[in-house]
Each structure stands twice: as C-alpha cells, then as structure tokens.
Design a protein around this motif. Sequence first.
Motif, PDB file in Angstrom:
ATOM      1  N   ARG A  88      55.605 -48.242  -8.554  1.00 24.46           N
ATOM      2  CA  ARG A  88      55.332 -47.075  -9.069  1.00 24.46           C
ATOM      3  C   ARG A  88      56.040 -46.667  -7.860  1.00 24.46           C
ATOM      4  NH1 ARG A  88      50.347 -49.453  -7.235  1.00 24.46           N
ATOM      5  NH2 ARG A  88      49.884 -48.593  -5.855  1.00 24.46           N
TER       6      ARG A  88
ATOM      7  N   THR B 125      47.273 -45.426  -8.888  1.00 30.45           N
ATOM      8  CA  THR B 125      47.447 -46.609  -9.027  1.00 30.45           C
ATOM      9  C   THR B 125      46.664 -47.678 -10.058  1.00 30.45           C
ATOM     10  OG1 THR B 125      44.395 -47.230  -8.592  1.00 30.45           O
ATOM     11  CG2 THR B 125      45.930 -47.450  -6.685  1.00 30.45           C
TER      12      THR B 125
ATOM     13  N   ILE C 219      47.457 -51.993  -0.360  1.00 28.59           N
ATOM     14  CA  ILE C 219      47.153 -51.267  -0.796  1.00 28.59           C
ATOM     15  C   ILE C 219      47.027 -50.720  -2.129  1.00 28.59           C
ATOM     16  CG2 ILE C 219      49.499 -48.617  -1.576  1.00 28.59           C
ATOM     17  CD1 ILE C 219      50.623 -50.580   0.750  1.00 28.59           C
ATOM     18  N   THR C 220      47.293 -51.410  -3.440  1.00 29.63           N
ATOM     19  CA  THR C 220      46.533 -51.347  -4.483  1.00 29.63           C
ATOM     20  C   THR C 220      44.970 -51.108  -4.344  1.00 29.63           C
ATOM     21  OG1 THR C 220      48.460 -51.982  -5.613  1.00 29.63           O
ATOM     22  CG2 THR C 220      46.571 -51.759  -7.127  1.00 29.63           C
ATOM     23  N   ARG C 221      44.285 -52.222  -4.224  1.00 30.50           N
ATOM     24  CA  ARG C 221      43.026 -51.985  -4.134  1.00 30.50           C
ATOM     25  C   ARG C 221      42.477 -50.905  -3.006  1.00 30.50           C
ATOM     26  NH1 ARG C 221      44.924 -57.072  -5.253  1.00 30.50           N
ATOM     27  NH2 ARG C 221      43.694 -58.195  -6.279  1.00 30.50           N
TER      28      ARG C 221
ATOM     29  N   ILE D 285      44.590 -48.821 -11.536  1.00 30.50           N
ATOM     30  CA  ILE D 285      43.335 -49.436 -11.745  1.00 30.50           C
ATOM     31  C   ILE D 285      42.459 -47.763 -12.292  1.00 30.50           C
ATOM     32  CG2 ILE D 285      41.119 -49.437 -10.983  1.00 30.50           C
ATOM     33  CD1 ILE D 285      42.201 -51.576  -9.356  1.00 30.50           C
ATOM     34  N   THR D 286      43.218 -46.617 -11.939  1.00 25.67           N
ATOM     35  CA  THR D 286      42.560 -45.666 -12.280  1.00 25.67           C
ATOM     36  C   THR D 286      43.221 -45.383 -13.729  1.00 25.67           C
ATOM     37  OG1 THR D 286      42.256 -44.793 -10.168  1.00 25.67           O
ATOM     38  CG2 THR D 286      42.741 -42.819 -11.434  1.00 25.67           C
TER      39      THR D 286
ATOM     40  N   THR E  57      43.548 -39.940  -6.090  1.00 26.87           N
ATOM     41  CA  THR E  57      44.714 -40.512  -4.750  1.00 26.87           C
ATOM     42  C   THR E  57      45.720 -40.799  -5.310  1.00 26.87           C
ATOM     43  OG1 THR E  57      43.085 -41.623  -3.755  1.00 26.87           O
ATOM     44  CG2 THR E  57      44.639 -41.986  -2.827  1.00 26.87           C
TER      45      THR E  57
ATOM     46  N   MET F  56      39.363 -57.472  -8.692  1.00 24.76           N
ATOM     47  CA  MET F  56      41.121 -58.002  -8.907  1.00 24.76           C
ATOM     48  C   MET F  56      41.037 -59.469  -9.038  1.00 24.76           C
ATOM     49  SD  MET F  56      43.195 -54.783  -8.017  1.00 24.76           S
ATOM     50  CE  MET F  56      44.895 -55.600  -8.481  1.00 24.76           C
TER      51      MET F  56
ATOM     52  N   PHE G  46      35.920 -52.133  -9.765  1.00 21.67           N
ATOM     53  CA  PHE G  46      36.511 -52.810  -9.966  1.00 21.67           C
ATOM     54  C   PHE G  46      36.482 -53.813  -9.385  1.00 21.67           C
ATOM     55  CE2 PHE G  46      37.802 -50.309  -6.551  1.00 21.67           C
ATOM     56  CZ  PHE G  46      39.316 -51.676  -6.060  1.00 21.67           C
TER      57      PHE G  46
ATOM     58  N   ASP H 131      40.164 -44.026  -4.773  1.00 21.16           N
ATOM     59  CA  ASP H 131      39.567 -43.189  -6.340  1.00 21.16           C
ATOM     60  C   ASP H 131      38.007 -43.189  -6.674  1.00 21.16           C
ATOM     61  OD1 ASP H 131      41.792 -41.788  -6.583  1.00 21.16           O
ATOM     62  OD2 ASP H 131      42.686 -43.664  -8.372  1.00 21.16           O
TER      63      ASP H 131
ATOM     64  N   GLU I 111      43.840 -47.896  -2.397  1.00 22.52           N
ATOM     65  CA  GLU I 111      43.700 -46.413  -3.358  1.00 22.52           C
ATOM     66  C   GLU I 111      42.715 -46.660  -4.237  1.00 22.52           C
ATOM     67  OE1 GLU I 111      48.013 -45.662  -4.814  1.00 22.52           O
ATOM     68  OE2 GLU I 111      49.179 -45.701  -2.680  1.00 22.52           O
ATOM     69  N   ALA I 112      43.073 -47.776  -5.090  1.00 20.41           N
ATOM     70  CA  ALA I 112      41.836 -47.414  -6.215  1.00 20.41           C
ATOM     71  C   ALA I 112      40.159 -47.293  -5.053  1.00 20.41           C
ATOM     72  CB  ALA I 112      42.085 -48.934  -7.419  1.00 20.41           C
ATOM     73  N   PHE I 113      39.627 -48.352  -4.903  1.00 17.89           N
ATOM     74  CA  PHE I 113      38.463 -47.797  -4.228  1.00 17.89           C
ATOM     75  C   PHE I 113      38.396 -46.416  -3.567  1.00 17.89           C
ATOM     76  CE2 PHE I 113      35.256 -48.399   0.131  1.00 17.89           C
ATOM     77  CZ  PHE I 113      34.390 -49.437  -1.381  1.00 17.89           C
TER      78      PHE I 113
END
Lengths: 372, 264
Positions: free
Chosen positions: B70, B81, A344-346, B83-84, A370, B124, B122, A352, A348-350
């Motif tokens: 979060r 996230t 999910i984190t990846r 990252i942002t 996002t 990870m 990015f 964004d 969402e970041a993608f």
Amino acid sequence: MKLTFAHMGHLYIPIGALFRHLGLEVVLPPPSSKRTLSLGCQNSPEFACLPLKVNVGNYIEAIERGADTIVMAGGIGPCRFGFYGEVEREILQGLGYEFTMFIIDPPQGKIGPLLKQLGSLVGPVKPRDVIYALRLCWEKVTGIDRLNRLAVKVRPREVTRGETTRTMTDILAEVDRAETIDATRAAVNRGLSRLAGIPQRQDGPPPPRVGLVGEIYVVLEPFVNLEVETRLGELGCEVERSIYLSDWIRRHVIGDIFRILRPDPLLSLARPYLGHFVGGHGLDTVAHTVEYARRGFDGVIQVMPFTCMPEIVAESILPRVSKELGIPVMTLVFDEHSSDVGVITRLEAFTDLIMQRRVRLGEIGECAVTSV
Amino acid sequence: MDRLPVAGIDVGSLSAEAVIMRGDEVLGYSILPTGADSRGAAEKALAVALENAHMTAGDLAFIVATGYGRISVPFANKRVTEITCHAKGAHFLFPKTRTVIDIGGQDSKVIQIDESGRVVDFAMNDKCAAGTGRFLEVMARALEVDLEAMGDLSKKSRKHLVISSMCTVFAESEVVSLIARGEAKEDIISALHESVAERVSSLAQRVGVLHQVTMTGGVAKNEGVVRSLGQKLGMPMNIPPEPQIVGALGAAIISRELADGAGR
C-alpha cells in the motif's frame, strides 16, 4: 582503561555521565544498527534471545573503537539474562578479543562485595566525587523520563508529523552534553518548554491511550522494538510505558540495596491471574495490563524478545485479562528476523481496532480509519 | 444522491487487485500478479479495472490502497491496513459475518468483527509461510501439479496421510519422501490441505470463532482447504464468488465512506 557498556535506550546518557565523573574514560558503542545486529547474530547462539545478540554486537563495535573494559549487569534468574554477562565474556574471549569484564550482580542485601567490586573498577576516588557523580546520573535519568513522558503526550497531537521525535533527538543530545547537575536541569527544563511549544491540534476527541508492557530491554530499546512507541504516537495514540528507568531504579536497585522490598501494590493487581514471580518482567506485564484496564486505557501492547520465558508465561495469561477486563491486548515478538512492514501493519490494524471500539462504546462519533 | 465512482486497490505479496464501485454496485475489478514492481502492478490493476468499468482515472472521486504494497501506491488518497479492509469487504458481502479468515499469498489472518463490520480482534501468522498460499504453491511445484488443480485432485484422495511439519521447507522434504514411497499425489495433496487447515484453525482459536465465518483470499478458491477448514471449525463457511478481491472491495467501501465524508 577505556570503559564501555551495551546500549539500552537512552541509558548511555546517565551511565556515561556517571562513569566519566568517576574519572573513567568511556568509549560508547556506536548506535545499534543492522551491522551491530549482524555481528551479534553471527557470534551468538541462535536460540539466545535478542538482547544477548545485540549486546555482543555492541561490545564488538565498542572494542573496534578502542574499548578494553566492559561493564555488564548480572542477575539471579530465572530469566536467562542473569547469565548473559558470563556467556558474553566467553563469546568475546573465543573471538580473541582482549578485554576485562566487570559483571555487576545484584547485591541481594549484601552491599560489601558490590562496593569492593566497584572499588576495583573505579580506583581511588573521593566520596564527594562519587556522590556528585551519582546525583548527576540520577538527575539525567529523571530528566530524560520527564521529557519522555511529555513527548508521548505531545506526539499524537502534533500538527506536523515527526516534529516531536525530531525535537526530542535534539533535546536528548543537549542533556547528554550537560556536564553538571545545574546544566542538566537547565537542559531538561529548556527541553520541556520546547516540547510544550510544539504546535498541537486542539479540536477532536482526546487520543486513545495505549499501555506498552513487556520485557524491559525491548520496551526501552527503540532499535530492537522497531520504534513501536514513536510509531504508535504518530498513528495518534498516547503511549504510556510500563517501565521508565527512574521507576525501575527506585524499585529494584535502591529497593534491593536497602532491602526495603515491601509488598508491591502493583503486583497485588496481578494476583487474580498470576500469583508468583516468573522471572524478568512477566509478573509486571500482567500487573500493568490490569492497571491500564482499570485506568480506562484503550489498549495494551506487549513486546518481548523471541523465546523470552517470563513474557511467554504472561502472554498466555493476557487473553484472560483482556476478556475479563475488556481491554484489547496485542503481543509483538521481536527477533533478528522482525521486519518493520509486519509491525507497521499490526500497529495500524490495532489502532483501527481501538478507535472502532471507542465508536462502539459511544466514546467518540463515527471516525475514519487509520491511514498513513 | 448521485454518487461518484471510487476505487480500492489491494497490493498483496503475490497478486494485486482493484475494485471500482459506485454506491453499492461493483462496476469493474481486476486480479493481476504483483511481480517485482508493486507500484507498476497497482497502476496496471487499476487500469484494467477501469477498463472493465468503462471509465478513466479522472472519473474516480477517491482511491484507497491496502495490502503490503500500500505504501507504494503514490496516487492513492489514503492507505489502510488489509485487516480493516478485509473486515469491511466480508461484512459487505455477508452482513452476518463475525469471523473473517483470510489466507493470502504469504500471510494468513483471522479477524473477529461486530455486526457493523468493525474489527474486534485479530491474529496474524508470524514470520512464517506455514498456513499460507505460498506453502501450497511450494508443494504444488514439488508435486508438479497446477496450484489451481489441487482442490479438485484432493477430492480423489482415498488414503489418509499426515504431513507433520508446519515448516514449509521441512514439509517439502516430507512431500518428497512421500512421493519416493510411492504415495498417490491425491493423498499427499489432501494431507497438505489438512496441514494448512490445522495451522489456520489454531490461529483462529486464538481469536475465537463466531458464526458466520467468511473466508477470503486466494486459498478460499481451493475446495480442499475449504472442506478441511470447515470440518475443523465445525461450521460451514461463506465463500465469496471472487475471494481474492475482498480486500480491494473493502478498500473501495472505505473510499466511498471517505469520499462521502469529504463531500459533506
């Protein structure tokens, strides 16, 4: 005889219908779950890829439900999948299960042995019934693909989050229940109008388009890819899968049987980056990434099982494609340790990242990040 | 324009941070261990930050939550996230940043950003503690030294040792055998810092390292890792005064943007 086969996305709907109409009793494995995965992992070699482990779990659960005959696809490499049928047979025999296994190898131009094998599986049937069963199966395959292609367009625009996915579950159950070609057509058409009727937002810029490429099993099986297609859709992306079952059957099964393998226009797209077959869908992954970049997509996500050789080859090439054609690419690798939190984190970041890229390219105005 | 205060909360695997901002000014912040209750940790982090800023929750116009926890911050207006958020926070502190390297409790990430602080690319670490704060924490325990003291101790290292395992568990066995061989703690610690730097720099190469590099997350407080990583990347790095709050700071900045947007 009670026949079963492993799950791969919605494959159980058309293949189940095919076998039932050939007069066979079908016992489906229950939908893949944590238990399936756990049974599969306990009884498979650790370094085999995830598809084998989930297959083994599916078979054990189907045998528990009374199945005694397993149908599995074979292959001719270099992807390991081609040998998985044999390995799975050994594993299940070693566990003491009693069953018969049919491993259907690709015909490679010789249809005789294939027909003989299918004949011994199915027994005497009228050619008319065979043709009807095949047509019904094809009707379901193409119908499900049409529904999926519409669903991925509706999902990012839906007003109530989750409505498309809920409606699809309903529609697919109806398509599964349809026992004739006419009923299947009617169910698909009803489904298409139900999807079109889902309230969608009309304002704002069009959703970003994301291509989903990678290994066929992981692309098609939501349990294994942790529902990457639905999640991306609900984050507001319009997802196009590089693999739909109907396209795959057209290209590989029908093409292979009739040996009409012409130079594939899609694969010539990959030539500047990868000039030959590397097994599985590695070449397709590169080709589709080029295709999506040329069609102006906003990003590409590659999915694969951990240790998948063909996709590792593709993964090492994709950064060059990404750089030269200017399209963001992210790779997600799945195994039994994958957790949805990390995915999910990846995702969402993608999302964004590709939205902010659109702002930078001036395609859309400043937008919020996002969030869920 | 008289701006209202906003908050950013970063609930990580090991620590939870909160930042209260008004305009460009940080009014208060907090850093607390997350423990087993991420919701409680988020509430507490916010309460402490508010106390430092001499405010109450009612004063806040907007709250953004980030980090692994979060989703367990029900009182946040938005969840974004990490990252942002790290990109935003690093850009705010060092506007010329093009690469952010965040080494947190159990993940490390490298983020490439543009001149406006937008994420361009990015990477990870995948499901493994190699190259993270947890790796150092486990080693500190094996060596019976304080995590915070590792950076200082490594400065006294005289002998070059190599830890070859990336895996936390195998590296710990290596450390144990080095101890048994009678190697000095300082030298072992220095080798561990090298190992983390090696891992993170290979992650960074996947994305590409552009000048300037800003390092965030708790491990940025460790001078040993900072030195090793700077050497491997071939350039100095910006180290924020409080590297742990950069994620929460980024979340607060996004809060500010969203609060402005909502008030339009």
